[in-house]
Design a protein around this motif. Structure first.
Motif, short mmCIF file in Angstrom:
data_model
loop_
_atom_site.label_atom_id
_atom_site.label_comp_id
_atom_site.label_asym_id
_atom_site.label_seq_id
_atom_site.Cartn_x
_atom_site.Cartn_y
_atom_site.Cartn_z
N ARG A 1 -17.39 -2.31 17.16
CA ARG A 1 -17.26 -1.48 15.96
C ARG A 1 -15.78 -1.19 15.68
N ILE A 2 -15.35 -1.54 14.46
CA ILE A 2 -14.01 -1.13 14.05
C ILE A 2 -14.12 0.31 13.58
N LEU A 3 -13.40 1.20 14.23
CA LEU A 3 -13.50 2.61 13.87
C LEU A 3 -12.57 2.95 12.72
N ASP A 4 -11.40 2.35 12.76
CA ASP A 4 -10.41 2.70 11.76
C ASP A 4 -9.43 1.54 11.65
N GLN A 5 -8.85 1.38 10.47
CA GLN A 5 -7.78 0.42 10.35
C GLN A 5 -6.67 1.00 9.47
N LEU A 6 -5.45 0.74 9.90
CA LEU A 6 -4.29 1.28 9.22
C LEU A 6 -3.50 0.13 8.63
N ASP A 7 -3.05 0.31 7.40
CA ASP A 7 -2.21 -0.72 6.80
C ASP A 7 -0.84 -0.12 6.52
N SER A 8 -0.08 -0.79 5.66
CA SER A 8 1.31 -0.37 5.47
C SER A 8 1.44 1.05 4.93
N ALA A 9 0.38 1.56 4.30
CA ALA A 9 0.45 2.94 3.79
C ALA A 9 0.39 3.95 4.92
N SER A 10 -0.10 3.52 6.08
CA SER A 10 -0.30 4.45 7.20
C SER A 10 0.48 4.06 8.43
N ASP B 1 -4.83 11.79 16.21
CA ASP B 1 -5.71 11.39 15.11
C ASP B 1 -5.24 10.12 14.42
N LEU B 2 -4.11 9.59 14.86
CA LEU B 2 -3.55 8.37 14.26
C LEU B 2 -3.22 8.57 12.78
N LEU B 3 -2.88 9.79 12.41
CA LEU B 3 -2.63 10.06 11.00
C LEU B 3 -1.14 10.08 10.66
N ASN B 4 -0.34 10.52 11.57
CA ASN B 4 1.08 10.67 11.27
C ASN B 4 1.93 10.05 12.36
N SER C 1 0.82 -1.21 0.00
CA SER C 1 0.00 0.00 0.00
C SER C 1 0.85 1.26 0.00
N ALA C 2 1.90 1.25 0.82
CA ALA C 2 2.77 2.43 0.92
C ALA C 2 3.39 2.75 -0.43
N ARG D 1 -0.83 -4.29 10.26
CA ARG D 1 -2.14 -3.66 10.39
C ARG D 1 -2.32 -3.18 11.82
N LEU E 1 -15.43 3.65 10.80
CA LEU E 1 -16.09 4.93 10.92
C LEU E 1 -15.39 6.01 10.10
N ARG F 1 4.90 11.54 -1.17
CA ARG F 1 3.67 11.13 -0.50
C ARG F 1 3.20 12.21 0.47
N ARG G 1 -9.07 6.67 5.54
CA ARG G 1 -7.94 7.58 5.35
C ARG G 1 -7.56 7.66 3.87
#
Lengths: 180, 258
Positions: free
Chosen positions: B131-140, B170-173, A27-28, B115, A66, A39, A69
């Motif tokens: 409830r799964i709110l969010d999931q991050l993979d290798s891109a994140s 925010d689990l974004l960076n 994905s990355a 993940r 919910l 990126r 990204r």
């Protein structure tokens, strides 16, 4: 004789369908490729309210989370999305530019059959596709015999990426119009 | 000639009796399963599933590998084969085992090698599924992840082969964690109750009764050689029929002569 038998066994193992996931691109790497190596920072969009309704109408079920990204620069956005084919999730990467699909790729395929959808002869059908006001793709996609469920999953994800990109665009436009 | 016939008849009768006894049990199984299969669409019982554990074990509906569990904030996160289980209930699929479970804000974070899931475990008194709110993979994520923790500042921290990284609210960076003190999630032994709950979830609905019936009828229930055994009994039944007919024919001939 022993070597011959061993060779046959090895060949039989290779020939058997495998349940392991096939990763065609991380994905990355897909996201980096989408933005020529630059990126951008990840962002997230909440799947609630009207968007939740539209997403569910595209997928035919509730979205598995919910928020989603994404990565965006200018009018281009990149999405990594999962959808169940027959029993396993298929991971697709989609790049949307100016409201149309610029690139779409199978990143990970986990089903035992149907992975032909990853080939350009199939995926290229989505290039340039957009959605209408009812979130339907603006073109027909020719299926692949024996991969019907995977084809449908790919189409749902293509539509989903376009819908989400629309939402991001609308949100950005709303934010900019409110800016002093 | 008569003595020869009598001897032959007695021999055939003995063979017939022996084969009959040998095949009796199989005949009962074949006949009863055959009748059931003829009417399987009308028999409601056959529309269900078998969840008898010895049978599921026999069919190999059993996980390979060990259950790995982490606990946090009174919740259990476990992985078994390609499934993640929260408090004994199936949550989602995974391609690698869990490496940690920690509370993050009012949610739970569960991490595997590539993940990370953010879930709302929800109070156990409600019927709403987790409830799964969010999931991050290798891109994140800075994959591959080797461990999961939480810093004293309540930041989520992941350990990787190239160092530890912490994320924003925010689990974004992600950025290098530096020398921040971290409490790492560690695996703990699972209780027997949890193991049973996860195994039940893993096995799902069990085996369709129609499937078990068909396998009983064909012999496949005892493995690859089963159908060959059923074929062998079919040959025995043929011999039974032949020996019985020949014996009956000889007996009729004797009565006609007398």
């Amino acid at each position: 004789m022993t070597r011959f038998v061993l060779a046959i066994l090895v060949a039989a193992t290779i020939a058997l369908p495998s349940n392991a996931a096939e990763v065609y691109q991380a994905s990355a790497a897909f996201v980096a490729e989408a933005f020529d190596g630059r990126r951008p920072a990840a962002k997230a969009i909440w799947v609630t309210g009207d968007l939740q309704v539209r997403v569910e109408s595209v997928l035919g079920h509730a979205y598995g989370g919910l928020r989603v990204r994404y990565w965006a620069l200018g009018d281009r956005s990149a999405w990594i999305l999962d959808e169940i084919g027959k029993v396993e999730p298929i991971t697709l990467g989609v790049v949307v530019a100016q409201g149309h699909i610029e690139a779409i790729k199978v990143l990970t395929y986990r089903e035992s059959r149907g992975s032909e959808i990853r080939f350009p002869f199939f995926m290229d059908q989505y290039r340039g596709a957009g959605v209408d006001s009812e979130t339907r793709l603006d073109r027909n996609i020719d299926g692949i015999s024996g991969a019907t469920l995977s084809v449908r999953a790919a189409t749902r994800l293509a539509r989903l990426a376009l819908v989400l990109d629309q939402e991001v665009g609308q949100t950005n436009a709303a934010t900019q119009s409110k800016a002093p | 000639m008569q003595r020869l016939n009598l001897k032959l008849r007695r021999s055939l009768a003995a063979i017939h009796h022996f084969l009959g006894q040998a095949a009796a049990a199989i005949v009962v199984i074949l006949a009863s399963t055959g009748i059931a299969m003829n009417h399987e669409d009308d028999i409601d019982y056959l529309k269900g599933s078998v969840r008898w554990e010895p049978l599921l074990d026999w069919y190999g509906v059993a996980p390979k590998g060990d259950l790995i569990q982490f606990t946090s904030d009174g919740h259990s996160g476990a992985s078994l084969e390609r499934g993640i289980y929260l408090d004994g209930r199936y949550l989602t699929a995974t391609e690698s085992p869990l490496v940690g479970v920690v509370r993050f804000q009012r949610f739970l974070a569960l991490a595997a090698r590539d993940r990370l899931w953010l879930v709302d475990p929800a109070p156990s008194l409600t019927a709403e599924p987790v409830r799964i709110l969010d999931q991050l993979d290798s891109a994140s994520l800075p994959v591959p992840l080797t461990r999961l923790g939480r810093s004293r500042n309540e930041e989520l921290v992941v350990g990787t082969g190239s160092g530890d990284y912490k994320t924003d609210a925010d689990l974004l960076n992600w950025e290098p964690a530096g020398s921040v003190a971290v409490t790492w999630s560690t695996a703990s032994p699972a209780s027997e109750e949890l193991r049973k709950a996860v195994l039940r979830e893993f096995r799902g609905d069990g085996l369709p009764r129609k499937r078990v019936l068909a396998d009983l009828h064909s012999g496949r229930i005892i493995g690859g050689r089963g159908p060959w055994l059923i074929d062998a009994f079919a040959v025995i039944l043929l011999l039974l029929a032949v020996t019985g007919l020949v014996s009956a024919g000889l007996g009729r001939g004797r009565r006609n002569r007398s």
